[in-house]
Enzyme design. Structure first.
Site, short mmCIF file in Angstrom:
data_model
loop_
_atom_site.label_atom_id
_atom_site.label_comp_id
_atom_site.label_asym_id
_atom_site.label_seq_id
_atom_site.Cartn_x
_atom_site.Cartn_y
_atom_site.Cartn_z
N GLY A 115 8.12 -2.03 5.71
CA GLY A 115 9.02 -2.77 4.72
C GLY A 115 10.13 -1.73 4.32
N ARG A 131 7.06 -1.07 12.16
CA ARG A 131 5.61 -2.10 12.17
C ARG A 131 5.17 -1.68 13.26
NH1 ARG A 131 6.35 -4.44 7.23
NH2 ARG A 131 7.69 -5.30 6.39
N ASP A 145 1.32 -0.61 1.64
CA ASP A 145 -0.50 -0.06 1.52
C ASP A 145 -0.71 -0.55 2.49
OD1 ASP A 145 -3.18 -3.53 1.40
OD2 ASP A 145 -2.88 -1.79 0.34
N THR A 159 7.99 0.28 -1.74
CA THR A 159 7.49 -0.67 -1.60
C THR A 159 8.88 -1.69 -1.94
OG1 THR A 159 6.44 -2.67 -0.97
CG2 THR A 159 5.15 -1.43 -2.10
N ASP A 188 7.62 -4.98 -3.43
CA ASP A 188 6.64 -5.36 -3.29
C ASP A 188 6.31 -5.32 -5.00
OD1 ASP A 188 5.82 -6.73 -0.46
OD2 ASP A 188 7.22 -6.88 -1.29
N ASP A 230 3.47 -4.01 -5.05
CA ASP A 230 1.40 -5.08 -5.36
C ASP A 230 0.16 -3.81 -4.65
OD1 ASP A 230 2.29 -5.78 -1.64
OD2 ASP A 230 2.56 -4.09 -2.69
N ARG A 287 5.70 -10.99 -0.89
CA ARG A 287 4.33 -11.42 0.20
C ARG A 287 3.88 -12.35 -0.46
NH1 ARG A 287 3.22 -6.73 5.33
NH2 ARG A 287 3.73 -5.06 2.69
P1 ADP Z 1 3.40 -1.85 4.75
O1 ADP Z 1 3.35 -0.33 4.08
O2 ADP Z 1 4.88 -1.75 3.70
O3 ADP Z 1 2.38 -2.64 3.85
P2 ADP Z 1 2.48 -3.11 7.00
O4 ADP Z 1 1.68 -3.38 6.50
O5 ADP Z 1 3.65 -3.93 8.05
O6 ADP Z 1 3.60 -2.78 6.11
O7 ADP Z 1 2.11 -1.65 7.68
C1 ADP Z 1 3.38 -0.36 7.59
C2 ADP Z 1 2.16 -0.63 9.52
O8 ADP Z 1 1.30 0.39 8.76
C3 ADP Z 1 1.88 -0.80 9.98
O9 ADP Z 1 3.18 -1.52 11.20
C4 ADP Z 1 0.54 -0.02 11.27
O10 ADP Z 1 1.83 0.55 11.87
C5 ADP Z 1 0.26 0.61 10.07
N1 ADP Z 1 -1.11 -0.07 9.32
C6 ADP Z 1 -1.17 -0.88 8.37
N2 ADP Z 1 -2.47 -1.05 7.96
C7 ADP Z 1 -3.40 -0.10 9.15
C8 ADP Z 1 -4.78 -0.23 9.53
N3 ADP Z 1 -5.55 -1.08 8.78
N4 ADP Z 1 -4.71 0.91 9.93
C9 ADP Z 1 -3.51 2.16 10.73
N5 ADP Z 1 -2.08 1.32 10.93
C10 ADP Z 1 -2.19 0.60 9.35
O1 F6P Z 2 6.22 -5.11 2.34
C1 F6P Z 2 8.55 -5.90 1.40
C2 F6P Z 2 8.75 -7.12 2.33
O2 F6P Z 2 9.98 -7.74 2.02
C3 F6P Z 2 8.22 -8.17 2.08
O3 F6P Z 2 8.54 -8.61 0.44
C4 F6P Z 2 8.42 -9.38 3.09
O4 F6P Z 2 8.10 -10.67 2.55
C5 F6P Z 2 8.52 -8.48 4.53
O5 F6P Z 2 8.72 -6.96 3.89
C6 F6P Z 2 9.28 -8.97 5.04
O6 F6P Z 2 8.74 -8.49 5.91
P1 F6P Z 2 10.40 -8.22 7.52
O7 F6P Z 2 11.02 -7.18 6.98
O8 F6P Z 2 9.07 -7.47 8.65
O9 F6P Z 2 10.74 -8.94 7.71
#
Ligand code: ADP
Ligand code: F6P
Length: 319
Positions: free
Chosen positions: A11, A72, A103, A125, A127, A129, A171
């Site tokens: 995000g 993502r 994360d 982020t 969030d 979090d 989230r």
């Molecule tokens: P954020 O970084 O905001 O938490 P996501 O949870 O969507 O957002 O993670 C972003 C990207 O990081 C994912 O789309 C994926 O490409 C990568 N990612 C997430 N978890 C893993 C993992 N366990 N191992 C490898 N890549 C990951």
């Molecule tokens: O992680 C940031 C965030 O804005 C969360 O607060 C929310 O639930 C999520 O991303 C929304 O995801 P997307 O941008 O894929 O709709």
């Protein structure tokens, strides 16, 4: 380390551009060549990697979003995807990577570090979090966006003597709801971390109504339930005129606050310094206004805790 790269992932968050700018210009100040990876891990696997210079990041500190785009990608969760990313970096002689994200993005960064590719994370982020840092990049701007919305909604809530249920992002974390609810003067704040009874919320509304308080603002974090469910229960059980506002992705945009511009600049510079010093597998963060470095393992091993004292304070102040 002569060549490094930077990407934004997950995000997007206000302040990411300030961090990208700091990575590029700090790297240049160390005599490095700095590359930008476009579209997060997706772009890393596709080789969307371009050289950056000081001018590439001019006039962006005030811009929300990310000039490097984000993505993502499920494929990057695979060994093959991660190795493809490393190969693309090494083909260009790049030896280190800064990952700006949440994360999930750090779990990807950890996989690269485990494979021997130097990687440093910047917690970007809205969030808030992520453990290991007191605040994440973008959170301050998001909270300010929400309180601007609350102030506007309060105008119409008072005019029509209505109850408004406002749903905010986060989230599974309630920090945006808590900080914006407290600073926005919300009458009730519903968090995923704290159990509540809707009957208690309704009782507070009815008691306020008897005292002549005809309008109220209820903030609900998206991790609790849809705001529409709360509103429906209020209408059914209390018969109060209620409306819903879901703020959604408005919270992800906007020009970053001064705090987030500073934080992005400080974290970006520190991330480059750590790479130059041969470090990897760490997240930069802020603790008591000092920029710190925490192993990813410790970030993943602990949980960001909501400030329950602030939650109790909100209950005593919004009566
Ligand atoms: P954020 O970084 O905001 O938490 P996501 O949870 O969507 O957002 O993670 C972003 C990207 O990081 C994912 O789309 C994926 O490409 C990568 N990612 C997430 N978890 C893993 C993992 N366990 N191992 C490898 N890549 C990951
Ligand atoms: O992680 C940031 C965030 O804005 C969360 O607060 C929310 O639930 C999520 O991303 C929304 O995801 P997307 O941008 O894929 O709709």
């Amino acid at each position: 380390m002569q060549k490094i790269a930077v990407l934004t992932s997950g995000g997007d968050a206000p302040g990411m551009n300030a961090a990208v700018r700091a990575v590029v210009r700090r790297g240049i100040s160390h005599g490095m060549e700095v590359y930008g990876v476009y579209h997060g891990y997706e772009g890393l696997m596709l080789g969307q990697i371009e050289p950056m210079n000081a001018g590439s990041v001019g006039d962006i500190i005030q811009r929300g979003g990310t000039i490097l785009y984000s993505s993502r990608s499920e494929e990057f969760k695979t060994e093959a995807g991660q190795q493809k990313g490393i190969d693309n970096l090494r083909e260009r002689g790049i030896e280190g990577l800064v990952v700006i994200g949440g994360d999930g993005s750090f779990r990807g960064a950890q996989k690269l570090s485990d494979k021997g590719f130097a990687t440093i994370g910047i917690p970007g982020t809205i969030d808030n979090d992520i453990s290991g840092t007191e605040v994440t990049l973008g959170f301050d701007t998001a909270v300010n966006t929400v309180i601007e919305a609350i102030d506007k909604i309060r105008d119409t809530a008072t005019s029509h003597e209505r109850i408004f249920v406002i749903e905010v992002m986060g989230r599974h974390c309630g920090d945006i709801a808590l900080w914006a609810g407290l600073s926005g003067g919300a009458e009730s704040i519903l968090l995923p971390e704290v159990d509540f009874e809707i009957t208690d919320v309704i009782s507070r509304l009815l008691e306020g109504n008897k005292r002549g308080k005809k309008h109220s603002i209820i903030i609900v974090a998206e991790g609790v339930c849809p705001a529409s469910e709360i509103a429906q229960k209020i209408k059914e059980e209390a018969g109060l005129d209620t409306r819903v506002t879901v703020l959604g992705h408005v919270q992800r945009g906007g020009s970053p606050s001064a705090f987030d511009r500073m934080l992005g600049s400080r974290l970006g510079a520190k991330a480059v310094d750590l790479l130059r010093d041969g470090q990897s597998g760490k997240m930069v963060g802020i603790q008591r206004n000092r920029i710190t470095a925490v192993d990813f393992a410790d970030v993943f091993g602990s949980k960001h805790d909501i400030d329950l004292d602030m939650y109790e304070l909100s209950k005593t102040l919004s009566i």
